[in-house]
Design a protein around this motif. Sequence first.
Motif, PDB file in Angstrom:
ATOM      1  N   ALA A  98       0.811  -1.212   0.000  1.00  0.00           N
ATOM      2  CA  ALA A  98       0.000   0.000   0.000  1.00  0.00           C
ATOM      3  C   ALA A  98       0.847   1.266   0.000  1.00  0.00           C
ATOM      4  CB  ALA A  98      -0.939  -0.005   1.204  1.00  0.00           C
ATOM      5  N   ASP A  99       2.031   1.224   0.648  1.00  0.00           N
ATOM      6  CA  ASP A  99       2.842   2.440   0.747  1.00  0.00           C
ATOM      7  C   ASP A  99       3.609   2.749  -0.537  1.00  0.00           C
ATOM      8  OD1 ASP A  99       4.667   0.423   0.806  1.00  0.00           O
ATOM      9  OD2 ASP A  99       5.514   0.905   2.773  1.00  0.00           O
ATOM     10  N   VAL A 101       2.078   3.133  -3.460  1.00  0.00           N
ATOM     11  CA  VAL A 101       1.190   3.912  -4.337  1.00  0.00           C
ATOM     12  C   VAL A 101       1.282   5.380  -3.923  1.00  0.00           C
ATOM     13  CG1 VAL A 101      -1.172   4.253  -5.146  1.00  0.00           C
ATOM     14  CG2 VAL A 101      -0.348   1.950  -4.633  1.00  0.00           C
ATOM     15  N   ASP A 102       1.889   6.185  -4.779  1.00  0.00           N
ATOM     16  CA  ASP A 102       2.065   7.614  -4.490  1.00  0.00           C
ATOM     17  C   ASP A 102       0.697   8.295  -4.439  1.00  0.00           C
ATOM     18  OD1 ASP A 102       2.719  10.311  -4.369  1.00  0.00           O
ATOM     19  OD2 ASP A 102       4.367  10.132  -5.809  1.00  0.00           O
ATOM     20  N   PRO A 103       0.374   8.997  -3.347  1.00  0.00           N
ATOM     21  CA  PRO A 103      -0.941   9.661  -3.248  1.00  0.00           C
ATOM     22  C   PRO A 103      -1.232  10.642  -4.372  1.00  0.00           C
ATOM     23  CG  PRO A 103       0.139   9.602  -1.110  1.00  0.00           C
ATOM     24  CD  PRO A 103       1.152   9.131  -2.108  1.00  0.00           C
ATOM     25  N   ILE A 104      -0.187  11.165  -5.023  1.00  0.00           N
ATOM     26  CA  ILE A 104      -0.436  12.130  -6.100  1.00  0.00           C
ATOM     27  C   ILE A 104      -1.130  11.458  -7.286  1.00  0.00           C
ATOM     28  CG2 ILE A 104       1.708  11.856  -7.424  1.00  0.00           C
ATOM     29  CD1 ILE A 104       1.817  14.901  -7.648  1.00  0.00           C
ATOM     30  N   LEU A 106      -3.571   9.229  -6.974  1.00  0.00           N
ATOM     31  CA  LEU A 106      -4.946   8.883  -6.628  1.00  0.00           C
ATOM     32  C   LEU A 106      -5.927   9.903  -7.196  1.00  0.00           C
ATOM     33  CD1 LEU A 106      -4.415   7.802  -2.918  1.00  0.00           C
ATOM     34  CD2 LEU A 106      -4.549   6.344  -4.945  1.00  0.00           C
ATOM     35  N   THR A 109     -12.743   8.180  -6.273  1.00  0.00           N
ATOM     36  CA  THR A 109     -12.990   6.972  -5.492  1.00  0.00           C
ATOM     37  C   THR A 109     -14.417   6.481  -5.691  1.00  0.00           C
ATOM     38  OG1 THR A 109     -11.422   7.739  -3.806  1.00  0.00           O
ATOM     39  CG2 THR A 109     -12.915   5.965  -3.174  1.00  0.00           C
ATOM     40  N   ARG A 152      -8.710  -0.963  -2.698  1.00  0.00           N
ATOM     41  CA  ARG A 152      -8.257  -0.858  -1.316  1.00  0.00           C
ATOM     42  C   ARG A 152      -9.475  -0.961  -0.411  1.00  0.00           C
ATOM     43  NH1 ARG A 152      -8.995   4.145   0.996  1.00  0.00           N
ATOM     44  NH2 ARG A 152      -9.684   5.824  -0.402  1.00  0.00           N
ATOM     45  N   ARG A 154     -11.723   0.296   2.795  1.00  0.00           N
ATOM     46  CA  ARG A 154     -12.077   1.385   3.714  1.00  0.00           C
ATOM     47  C   ARG A 154     -13.217   0.877   4.593  1.00  0.00           C
ATOM     48  NH1 ARG A 154     -15.594   5.903   4.142  1.00  0.00           N
ATOM     49  NH2 ARG A 154     -14.567   7.724   5.072  1.00  0.00           N
ATOM     50  N   GLN A 161     -10.253   2.996  -6.642  1.00  0.00           N
ATOM     51  CA  GLN A 161      -9.783   4.380  -6.768  1.00  0.00           C
ATOM     52  C   GLN A 161      -8.962   4.499  -8.043  1.00  0.00           C
ATOM     53  OE1 GLN A 161      -8.305   5.988  -3.148  1.00  0.00           O
ATOM     54  NE2 GLN A 161      -8.496   8.085  -3.893  1.00  0.00           N
ATOM     55  N   LEU A 163      -6.502   5.915 -10.901  1.00  0.00           N
ATOM     56  CA  LEU A 163      -5.174   6.522 -10.811  1.00  0.00           C
ATOM     57  C   LEU A 163      -4.891   7.339 -12.065  1.00  0.00           C
ATOM     58  CD1 LEU A 163      -3.057   3.458  -9.567  1.00  0.00           C
ATOM     59  CD2 LEU A 163      -4.120   5.240  -8.173  1.00  0.00           C
TER      60      LEU A 163
END
Length: 315
Positions: A98-99, A101-104, A106, A109, A152, A154, A161, A163
């Motif tokens: 999970a870490d 995947v760069d949040p930029i 995303l 959703t 993912r 939640r 989500q 990309l």
Amino acid sequence: MRAIWKGAVAFGLVNVPVKLYAATGEHEVPLHQVHRKDGGRIRYRKVCSIEDEPVEYAEIAKGYETDDGQLVVLTDEDLAQLPLATEREIEVLEFVPADQVDPILLAKTYYLEPDKTAAKPYALLREALVGTDRMAVVKVALRQRESMAVLRVRDDVICLQTLLWPDEVREADFPVLDQDVTVKPQELAMASSLVESLAGDFDPSGFEDRYRAALEAVIEAKVSSGRTQAVPQAEEVGEGGESGEVVDLLAALQRSVEKARAGRGEQPEEKKPSGRGRAKAAGSDKAEEKEPAPEEESAKKPAGKTTRPRRKRAS
């Protein structure tokens, strides 16, 4: 909520029928552009830049302009031949930490809801993602476009989500950051102290959109004080009650007729008086009568001109 897509998640030999729901929705105060004088809505029409006339949706195509100024027009047949992932399948390509995947990357959703018969495989996929702390990288076709996405978890729901593609993320090129900057230990200690003084657990419910709240208060104040007006109806425009669309159509027809006459070298046709004016000219004593008798109409036409040119239909 309303499902916007139906399909299945496929990982290995497991197939999970699901429905897709938009997980987010922005809350904005809907403001329209209106004419300050009379409150009429400002409309935007699709107008051809060459003909300066409205264009029907069926006549609109997609076009690409090259660097040297050439235009490439794409037809529906051209677009139909493009490769596209299966529209009703979410194919799992790989499972990644999970870490990584760069949040930029995303984007939007969505929630995935399983069919009643797919509760067990849905739970199996969900628990596997949670237990391994990984995301599933997938490809999916949404709105006639292939997107890369991740699955993912939640709470107890599997989220899809989308990309951005790597080439859609711009590089940050700031030469000032290449300069050597010296940070003193005392400055760093003070900055760290400030960070600690404002440290806390993130709870988005503790924040509010103050601008939206203030805007809603202004609107409510105007409503409460009676500073409102009736919404003007397009059907009330004009003496004959034509809608704005009809008026635009008539205007387009009139321009077409004038353009055709100009091409033949003819002079623009003089506007005839209205029916009420003709009635008065004929000495009619009926105020409500708008159209003259046929013989009166014939008497007013110039000699040798018995029919009016046919108007071309607006394209």
